[in-house]
Design a protein around this motif. Structure first.
Motif, PDB file in Angstrom:
ATOM      1  N   GLU A 238      82.596  31.311 -17.391  1.00 23.05           N
ATOM      2  CA  GLU A 238      81.806  32.472 -16.983  1.00 23.05           C
ATOM      3  C   GLU A 238      82.059  32.777 -15.511  1.00 23.05           C
ATOM      4  O   GLU A 238      82.208  31.859 -14.693  1.00 23.05           O
ATOM      5  CB  GLU A 238      80.317  32.202 -17.198  1.00 23.05           C
TER       6      GLU A 238
ATOM      7  N   VAL B 198      80.827  33.416 -12.072  1.00 25.22           N
ATOM      8  CA  VAL B 198      79.550  33.069 -11.441  1.00 25.22           C
ATOM      9  C   VAL B 198      79.463  33.529  -9.990  1.00 25.22           C
ATOM     10  O   VAL B 198      78.433  33.322  -9.343  1.00 25.22           O
ATOM     11  CB  VAL B 198      79.300  31.541 -11.513  1.00 25.22           C
TER      12      VAL B 198
ATOM     13  N   PRO C 240      78.200  32.919  -4.498  1.00 24.93           N
ATOM     14  CA  PRO C 240      77.669  32.896  -5.865  1.00 24.93           C
ATOM     15  C   PRO C 240      76.735  34.059  -6.141  1.00 24.93           C
ATOM     16  O   PRO C 240      76.092  34.584  -5.234  1.00 24.93           O
ATOM     17  CB  PRO C 240      76.941  31.550  -5.939  1.00 24.93           C
TER      18      PRO C 240
END
Length: 375
Positions: A327, A329, A347
């Motif tokens: 994924e 992120v 992030p």
């Protein structure tokens, strides 16, 4: 003996399967030409990002090795799809252009009328360009080619003004019709050479056969993906994409998730039987990487609420992405200059940094990038 349990399909599992298909998990590809051929086509409008995209998929590869492949033509860069630069294997470029160019040119017809580009203008520029770049070779026997500026000057002298994006579109048309191709690098630019001088061998596939192969290879290198993903990626019609799937579906595996069919190669699907790797893998992807960009629906690996952080304002410029466990992120960027410069993670979770394990993995990922740049 009981069969092994099949891994339950989730968005992160689909993301990790895509990482595996793209050579971003495990052993990757054996070399630079193998990586580009295995990926079918790699987005490459940002040359430096594209070089790292290849390097990521070839363990131990350095920047000089990827540049060398472009310089000798074992990898080529052109506009095969969506009017966007991609890296491809040289033998694949012509047959893919034969599939994609007519629809692309049709879609650009209005813009070409605005720029006063008619079929006759293209033919004049074709002769000017080929006269300039053909037959001139270096002592090594490799074509010397011409820079974009040199070609534009020749167009101007021949009564074809390149101003106002007209020259860029003329060059694109000459490349999309397999008259020219970007060749050896001069710094971070490429010189244009005659297609037939640079690419000695081209595969010859009819349209139906070519579409079926293009779909099969896309799903092998990007799967799990949908037919709509392929139609967008290749800029072909959904009707043709569905017909191509009917021709090759026996060579693929279908996964169903949330009511949608996703297709992938049997080799990638086999990972579901033993547990899909990459749960703790952290990657520092370049901007425009195929893992993010190669699908019309990116929501499985890029949460929609964070999409603007990858493509701010929807401006078409994709930032570098951090991928953890399949994924996206966050993003990453270089901060500072000189010896004090460093790569830092950004992030999506604004409440805190990456956890200790993920941060350590990110540091290893950017250290690999630094080694790539230095070699």
């Amino acid at each position: 003996m009981a069969s092994p349990a099949r891994t339950r399909v989730t968005p992160r599992i689909i993301g990790r399967l895509r990482l595996a298909s793209q050579g971003l998990l495990g052993k990757g590809f054996a070399g630079v030409p193998e990586a580009v051929r295995g990926m079918t086509a790699l987005q490459a409008q940002d040359l430096q990002a594209a070089l790292w995209a290849v390097g990521l998929r070839v363990p131990g590869a350095g920047l000089s090795e990827v540049r060398a492949a472009l310089n000798v033509g074992t990898v080529v860069r052109s506009w095969p799809m969506r009017g966007t630069l991609h890296l491809l294997a040289p033998e694949d470029l012509r047959w893919i252009l034969n599939i994609t160019t007519p629809r692309l040119v049709q879609g650009m017809a209005s813009r070409h009328r605005q720029l006063e580009i008619a079929a006759g203008d293209v033919e004049v520029c074709r002769k000017i360009a080929l006269d300039l770049v053909s037959g001139a070779g270096s002592e090594s026997g490799m074509p010397v080619g011409a820079t974009r500026g040199e070609l534009f000057a020749a167009f101007e002298a021949g009564g074809q003004p390149p101003t106002g994006q007209r020259g860029v579109h003329l060059l694109g048309l000459l490349c999309q019709s397999a008259s020219l191709v970007p060749g050896p690098l001069e710094g971070n630019q490429q010189k244009f050479v005659a297609f037939d001088d640079w690419i000695a061998t081209s595969r010859d596939l009819g349209r139906e056969e070519g579409l079926a192969e293009l779909l099969l290879r896309y799903l092998g290198s990007h799967g799990p993906a949908t037919v709509r993903d392929f139609a967008w990626w290749s800029n072909t019609s959904l009707t043709e994409a569905r017909a191509a799937l009917a021709a090759v579906r026996g060579e693929l595996v279908e996964l169903e998730f949330d009511g949608t069919g996703y297709w992938l190669s049997p080799a990638t699907a086999a990972l579901l039987d033993d547990g899909v790797p990459g749960q703790r893998t952290v990657l520092a992807l370049p901007g425009f990487d195929e893992f993010v960009l190669g699908y019309t629906d990116r929501s499985l690996v890029l949460p929609p609420e964070h999409a603007q952080k990858i493509v701010p304002g929807g401006n078409g410029v994709f930032k570098k992405a951090i991928v953890a466990g399949g994924e996206v992120v966050g993003t990453w960027a270089r901060q500072g200059t000189g010896r004090s410069a460093k790569f830092v993670p950004e992030p999506f979770d604004d409440t805190g940094p990456l956890g200790p394990s993920a941060l350590a993995a990110f540091i290893r990922a950017v250290e690999r990038y630094e080694r790539f740049l230095a070699s």
